[in-house]
Design an enzyme around this catalytic site. Structure first.
Site, PDB file in Angstrom:
ATOM      1  N   ARG A  63       0.840  -1.209   0.000  1.00  0.00           N
ATOM      2  CA  ARG A  63       0.000   0.000   0.000  1.00  0.00           C
ATOM      3  C   ARG A  63       0.867   1.247   0.000  1.00  0.00           C
ATOM      4  O   ARG A  63       0.568   2.241  -0.650  1.00  0.00           O
ATOM      5  CB  ARG A  63      -0.948  -0.017   1.219  1.00  0.00           C
ATOM      6  CG  ARG A  63      -1.634   1.314   1.444  1.00  0.00           C
ATOM      7  CD  ARG A  63      -2.790   1.287   2.463  1.00  0.00           C
ATOM      8  NE  ARG A  63      -2.663   0.342   3.540  1.00  0.00           N
ATOM      9  CZ  ARG A  63      -1.874   0.516   4.616  1.00  0.00           C
ATOM     10  NH1 ARG A  63      -1.144   1.606   4.756  1.00  0.00           N
ATOM     11  NH2 ARG A  63      -1.829  -0.406   5.557  1.00  0.00           N
ATOM     12  N   TYR A 115     -17.330  17.798 -13.918  1.00  0.00           N
ATOM     13  CA  TYR A 115     -17.866  16.427 -13.870  1.00  0.00           C
ATOM     14  C   TYR A 115     -18.807  16.278 -12.665  1.00  0.00           C
ATOM     15  O   TYR A 115     -18.487  16.723 -11.560  1.00  0.00           O
ATOM     16  CB  TYR A 115     -16.689  15.440 -13.779  1.00  0.00           C
ATOM     17  CG  TYR A 115     -17.112  14.034 -13.469  1.00  0.00           C
ATOM     18  CD1 TYR A 115     -18.032  13.369 -14.279  1.00  0.00           C
ATOM     19  CD2 TYR A 115     -16.617  13.360 -12.360  1.00  0.00           C
ATOM     20  CE1 TYR A 115     -18.436  12.081 -13.987  1.00  0.00           C
ATOM     21  CE2 TYR A 115     -17.006  12.059 -12.068  1.00  0.00           C
ATOM     22  CZ  TYR A 115     -17.932  11.440 -12.888  1.00  0.00           C
ATOM     23  OH  TYR A 115     -18.338  10.154 -12.588  1.00  0.00           O
ATOM     24  N   ASP A 187      -8.075  20.134 -13.066  1.00  0.00           N
ATOM     25  CA  ASP A 187      -8.374  18.793 -13.566  1.00  0.00           C
ATOM     26  C   ASP A 187      -8.005  18.786 -15.056  1.00  0.00           C
ATOM     27  O   ASP A 187      -8.663  19.448 -15.871  1.00  0.00           O
ATOM     28  CB  ASP A 187      -9.863  18.492 -13.345  1.00  0.00           C
ATOM     29  CG  ASP A 187     -10.241  17.070 -13.753  1.00  0.00           C
ATOM     30  OD1 ASP A 187      -9.603  16.523 -14.685  1.00  0.00           O
ATOM     31  OD2 ASP A 187     -11.184  16.517 -13.159  1.00  0.00           O
ATOM     32  N   LYS A 212      -9.372   7.796 -18.253  1.00  0.00           N
ATOM     33  CA  LYS A 212      -9.698   8.368 -19.558  1.00  0.00           C
ATOM     34  C   LYS A 212      -8.478   8.287 -20.489  1.00  0.00           C
ATOM     35  O   LYS A 212      -8.031   7.205 -20.802  1.00  0.00           O
ATOM     36  CB  LYS A 212     -10.229   9.790 -19.346  1.00  0.00           C
ATOM     37  CG  LYS A 212     -11.300   9.895 -18.259  1.00  0.00           C
ATOM     38  CD  LYS A 212     -12.520   9.067 -18.565  1.00  0.00           C
ATOM     39  CE  LYS A 212     -13.652   9.032 -17.572  1.00  0.00           C
ATOM     40  NZ  LYS A 212     -13.514   9.361 -16.208  1.00  0.00           N
TER      41      LYS A 212
HETATM   42  N1  PLP Z   1     -12.624  14.351 -13.670  1.00  0.00           N
HETATM   43  C1  PLP Z   1     -13.255  14.324 -14.859  1.00  0.00           C
HETATM   44  C2  PLP Z   1     -13.136  15.496 -15.789  1.00  0.00           C
HETATM   45  C3  PLP Z   1     -14.043  13.222 -15.216  1.00  0.00           C
HETATM   46  O1  PLP Z   1     -14.677  13.215 -16.393  1.00  0.00           O
HETATM   47  C4  PLP Z   1     -14.159  12.132 -14.304  1.00  0.00           C
HETATM   48  C5  PLP Z   1     -14.958  10.939 -14.640  1.00  0.00           C
HETATM   49  O2  PLP Z   1     -15.670  10.912 -15.625  1.00  0.00           O
HETATM   50  C6  PLP Z   1     -13.483  12.210 -13.084  1.00  0.00           C
HETATM   51  C7  PLP Z   1     -12.705  13.319 -12.794  1.00  0.00           C
HETATM   52  C8  PLP Z   1     -13.591  11.086 -12.081  1.00  0.00           C
HETATM   53  O3  PLP Z   1     -12.737  10.050 -12.428  1.00  0.00           O
HETATM   54  P1  PLP Z   1     -13.008   8.483 -12.124  1.00  0.00           P
HETATM   55  O4  PLP Z   1     -14.264   8.122 -12.849  1.00  0.00           O
HETATM   56  O5  PLP Z   1     -11.785   7.829 -12.646  1.00  0.00           O
HETATM   57  O6  PLP Z   1     -13.153   8.367 -10.640  1.00  0.00           O
END
Ligand code: PLP
Length: 395
Positions: A63, A115, A187, A212
């Site tokens: 971990r 998101y 992000d 992604k």
């Molecule tokens: N940030 C963005 C722009 C996203 O589109 C997403 C998920 O779609 C996330 C964060 C969250 O990521 P995860 O689904 O890997 O937890």
């Protein structure tokens, strides 16, 4: 952390090399015995020690640290221009680790398009722990001053945003936020480090859903944080270990494998998206197309400045409202109706009913005539024919 041992990194000074070279080599040593060029999936959960409390190469327990994870962290940190990189079990786990720097009573400013799961985490989880949130239209960065309170600690933004593809000026936002004494988290999921380098523009931390474009093949859920702020890095080292939302060695291997081709994939995502945008922009069933590469996109000039390409995500609004948006989303054959984005296969979705259902009724609510595309790497003509037939099927 990048870690200073060149024997372990196998690549003494990654910064000397270009993006594509670092994507393939940074943090990824050739096996010292066999010469194998691929980082192994290191499954051990514990590591033999030289003496009591003396781990051999810094690894004690799976971990806390793992060689496959280390390689992946070094690589993506290098791509973001960061000294420190941390992998997490999902994008939301990465976000959660960062948000844990906030204390009850602190306040956060969130760009007013993001998101849905990010909003849910901030509002419902950290909100319950006493963190206040205000949604701000960051296309006017001066609004940060109007909304700032003595309790504000952090500005959190996506750019381009999910799902409206709004562009925020990272440099301007960082400059105002730093003047006020706060930190900025960007992000970078939609742009990726190949198209946008937020740390170089002043951001204090970059966060990713590695699920992604970094993973890129719809087969691994992951998250990542990169930073050059040593205090933030200490917090992340502690949180990664103390909370334990770490990715498995196999997940790290898959994400690292995806990272190697990030640059070539992004080039094709961008060119396919541009072809799709051209088709949509001229179609009578489409009310408007949201893509930062369009000359008339409100953030186009900023995107030109802070991105080296406009990305593979395209959103559009339909004449005919929610019904038309849902029907077109269900009528494609090459574009698969599914959540997520950023992988080789093209996806279509209705954000209001799917990825962004959790922002309904909030300041981040999305229009119900909106359709979001993640434009993949299939043959360009197949993508265009598919969308054309789906739009024609509405008549
Ligand atoms: N940030 C963005 C722009 C996203 O589109 C997403 C998920 O779609 C996330 C964060 C969250 O990521 P995860 O689904 O890997 O937890």
């Amino acid at each position: 952390m990048l870690g200073g041992d060149p024997q372990l990194s196998g690549f003494e000074d990654p910064d000397e090399y270009g993006f594509e070279t670092r994507a393939i080599r940074a943090g990824q040593p050739h096996d010292p015995y066999t010469g194998a060029v691929v980082t192994p999936i290191s499954l051990a959960t514990t590591f033999a020690q030289e003496a009591v409390g003396q781990p051999r190469h810094g690894y004690e327990y799976g971990r806390t640290g793992n060689p496959t994870r280390h390689a992946y962290q070094v690589c993506v940190a290098s791509l973001e221009g960061a000294q420190h990189g941390f992998a997490f079990a999902s994008g939301l786990a990465a976000e959660d680790a960062l948000l844990r720097v906030l204390r009850p009573g602190d306040s956060l400013l969130l760009g007013d398009d993001a998101y849905g799961g990010t909003f849910r985490l901030i509002d419902k989880v950290h909100g319950n722990a006493g963190v206040q949130t205000a949604a701000v239209d960051l296309t006017a960065p001066e609004k940060i001053r109007d909304t700032w309170t003595p309790e504000t600690r952090m500005v959190w933004l996506e750019t381009p945003t999910n799902p409206l593809l709004t562009i925020f000026d990272i440099e301007a936002i960082c400059s105002i936020t730093h003047e006020l004494g706060g930190i900025v988290v960007v992000d970078n999921t939609f742009a990726t480090p190949y198209l946008q380098q937020p740390l170089a523009l002043g951001a204090d931390a970059v966060v990713h859903s590695a699920t992604k474009y970094i993973g890129g093949h719809s087969d691994v859920v992951g998250g990542f944080v990169a930073t050059n702020d040593d205090a933030l890095a200490d917090h992340l080292v502690f949180t990664q270990n103390a909370v334990g939302a770490v990715p498995s060695p196999f997940d790290c291997y898959l994400a690292l494998r995806g990272t190697k081709t990030l640059a070539v994939r992004m080039d094709r995502h961008c060119s396919n998206a541009e072809a799709v945008v051209e088709l949509l922009a001229g179609h009578p069933a489409v009310r408007s197309v949201l893509y930062p590469g369009l000359d008339d996109h409100i953030g186009h000039e900023i995107a030109r400045r802070q991105m080296s390409g406009f990305g593979g995500m395209v959103s559009f609004r339909m004449h005919g409202g929610r019904d038309a948006a849902e029907r077109v989303s269900a009528a494609t054959k090459v574009f698969t109706l599914a959540e997520s984005l950023g992988a080789v296969e093209s996806l279509i979705e209705h954000p209001g009913a799917m990825t962004h259902a959790s922002v309904a009724g909030s300041a981040l609510e999305v229009p119900d005539d909106l359709v979001r595309l993640s434009v993949g790497l299939e043959t360009t003509a197949d993508l265009l024919d598919d969308l054309a037939q789906a739009l024609t099927a509405l008549d």
